[in-house]
Design an enzyme around this catalytic site. Sequence first.
Site, mmCIF file in Angstrom:
data_model
loop_
_atom_site.group_PDB
_atom_site.id
_atom_site.type_symbol
_atom_site.label_atom_id
_atom_site.label_comp_id
_atom_site.label_asym_id
_atom_site.label_seq_id
_atom_site.Cartn_x
_atom_site.Cartn_y
_atom_site.Cartn_z
ATOM 1 N N LYS A 11 0.820 -1.213 0.000
ATOM 2 C CA LYS A 11 0.000 0.000 0.000
ATOM 3 C C LYS A 11 0.860 1.273 0.000
ATOM 4 O O LYS A 11 2.076 1.213 0.232
ATOM 5 C CB LYS A 11 -0.935 -0.055 1.208
ATOM 6 C CG LYS A 11 -1.927 -1.244 1.161
ATOM 7 C CD LYS A 11 -2.850 -1.226 2.375
ATOM 8 C CE LYS A 11 -3.903 -2.326 2.308
ATOM 9 N NZ LYS A 11 -4.836 -2.241 3.472
ATOM 10 N N TYR A 51 -12.830 -1.448 -2.934
ATOM 11 C CA TYR A 51 -13.262 -1.567 -1.535
ATOM 12 C C TYR A 51 -14.773 -1.363 -1.374
ATOM 13 O O TYR A 51 -15.238 -1.001 -0.288
ATOM 14 C CB TYR A 51 -12.486 -0.587 -0.658
ATOM 15 C CG TYR A 51 -11.054 -1.035 -0.379
ATOM 16 C CD1 TYR A 51 -10.802 -2.146 0.429
ATOM 17 C CD2 TYR A 51 -9.958 -0.357 -0.913
ATOM 18 C CE1 TYR A 51 -9.505 -2.569 0.693
ATOM 19 C CE2 TYR A 51 -8.651 -0.766 -0.649
ATOM 20 C CZ TYR A 51 -8.438 -1.881 0.153
ATOM 21 O OH TYR A 51 -7.153 -2.294 0.420
ATOM 22 N N ASN A 114 -1.927 0.087 6.979
ATOM 23 C CA ASN A 114 -1.392 -1.199 7.428
ATOM 24 C C ASN A 114 -0.549 -1.930 6.391
ATOM 25 O O ASN A 114 -0.442 -3.147 6.408
ATOM 26 C CB ASN A 114 -2.512 -2.081 7.986
ATOM 27 C CG ASN A 114 -3.596 -2.345 6.967
ATOM 28 O OD1 ASN A 114 -3.465 -1.960 5.813
ATOM 29 N ND2 ASN A 114 -4.646 -3.018 7.394
ATOM 30 N N HIS A 117 -2.066 -5.469 1.546
ATOM 31 C CA HIS A 117 -3.370 -6.115 1.346
ATOM 32 C C HIS A 117 -3.166 -7.583 1.041
ATOM 33 O O HIS A 117 -2.205 -7.949 0.367
ATOM 34 C CB HIS A 117 -4.102 -5.463 0.161
ATOM 35 C CG HIS A 117 -5.329 -6.220 -0.278
ATOM 36 N ND1 HIS A 117 -6.540 -6.077 0.351
ATOM 37 C CD2 HIS A 117 -5.517 -7.157 -1.255
ATOM 38 C CE1 HIS A 117 -7.438 -6.877 -0.231
ATOM 39 N NE2 HIS A 117 -6.836 -7.538 -1.208
ATOM 40 N N GLU A 128 -9.873 -9.766 -7.604
ATOM 41 C CA GLU A 128 -8.913 -8.676 -7.372
ATOM 42 C C GLU A 128 -7.740 -8.746 -8.340
ATOM 43 O O GLU A 128 -7.249 -7.711 -8.818
ATOM 44 C CB GLU A 128 -8.438 -8.724 -5.916
ATOM 45 C CG GLU A 128 -9.556 -8.390 -4.938
ATOM 46 C CD GLU A 128 -9.231 -8.670 -3.490
ATOM 47 O OE1 GLU A 128 -10.115 -8.459 -2.633
ATOM 48 O OE2 GLU A 128 -8.089 -9.102 -3.189
HETATM 49 P P1 IDP Z 1 -7.984 -6.642 5.797
HETATM 50 O O1 IDP Z 1 -7.177 -5.706 4.907
HETATM 51 O O2 IDP Z 1 -7.146 -7.189 6.929
HETATM 52 O O3 IDP Z 1 -8.707 -7.713 5.042
HETATM 53 P P2 IDP Z 1 -10.545 -5.295 6.075
HETATM 54 O O4 IDP Z 1 -11.432 -5.394 7.258
HETATM 55 O O5 IDP Z 1 -10.948 -5.998 4.812
HETATM 56 O O6 IDP Z 1 -9.079 -5.743 6.528
HETATM 57 O O7 IDP Z 1 -10.378 -3.740 5.782
HETATM 58 C C1 IDP Z 1 -9.805 -3.298 4.564
HETATM 59 C C2 IDP Z 1 -8.838 -2.173 4.870
HETATM 60 O O8 IDP Z 1 -9.565 -1.058 5.411
HETATM 61 C C3 IDP Z 1 -7.799 -2.477 5.951
HETATM 62 O O9 IDP Z 1 -6.695 -3.203 5.461
HETATM 63 C C4 IDP Z 1 -7.414 -1.090 6.416
HETATM 64 O O10 IDP Z 1 -6.536 -0.448 5.498
HETATM 65 C C5 IDP Z 1 -8.774 -0.380 6.372
HETATM 66 N N1 IDP Z 1 -9.456 -0.450 7.674
HETATM 67 C C6 IDP Z 1 -10.061 -1.525 8.224
HETATM 68 N N2 IDP Z 1 -10.583 -1.247 9.427
HETATM 69 C C7 IDP Z 1 -10.312 0.076 9.637
HETATM 70 C C8 IDP Z 1 -10.607 0.974 10.727
HETATM 71 O O11 IDP Z 1 -11.229 0.617 11.736
HETATM 72 N N3 IDP Z 1 -10.152 2.267 10.582
HETATM 73 C C9 IDP Z 1 -9.477 2.691 9.471
HETATM 74 N N4 IDP Z 1 -9.183 1.873 8.441
HETATM 75 C C10 IDP Z 1 -9.594 0.586 8.521
HETATM 76 MG MG MG Z 2 -10.242 -7.567 3.665
#
Ligand code: IDP
Ligand code: MG
Length: 139
Positions: A11, A51, A114, A117, A128
């Site tokens: 990312k 997303y 984070n 992905h 994807e």
């Molecule tokens: P994942 O990437 O671990 O599968 P998901 O729940 O699918 O997690 O969420 C997609 C992306 O959205 C996350 O990787 C992160 O970048 C962002 N995200 C998820 N939860 C939060 C939050 O509570 N606050 C801000 N960003 C979030």
């Molecule tokens: Mg996810």
Amino acid sequence: MRTDRTFTMLKPDAVEKGHIGAILEKINASGFRIVAMKLTQMTTADAKEFYAVHSERPFYGELVEYMTRGPIVAAILEKENAVEDFRTLIGATNPADAAEGTIRKLYAASIGENAVHGSDSDENAAIEGAFHFAGREMF
Ligand code: IDP
Ligand code: MG
């Protein structure tokens, strides 16, 4: 896409901080073969579509802003049990909860930013991967 493949993005935060090489090294060392890869930048429309499943979540706008602010490395990875093994390698969504040695533990700043992905199912890996790559770009 075959079911021994997953899709990943390094990312914008990981690219900005110069972590591409270190993360790819970890991916290779964990037994994944890179079958497609490029540096690219998502448009707002791209990120909203990618997303879309999160469109009702409070962080959706922030997520789209973040994912479009700079280039990403998009890649398709091949390995037996690729989807599950890659989710293990990257660690929990929130780096505070991620296991020691995982990519998110090492390189992620927060639950939002984070670093990486990983697809959550074989079906989504195929969707994807096809979102980012043409057939002739997969090897
Ligand atoms: P994942 O990437 O671990 O599968 P998901 O729940 O699918 O997690 O969420 C997609 C992306 O959205 C996350 O990787 C992160 O970048 C962002 N995200 C998820 N939860 C939060 C939050 O509570 N606050 C801000 N960003 C979030
Ligand atoms: Mg996810």
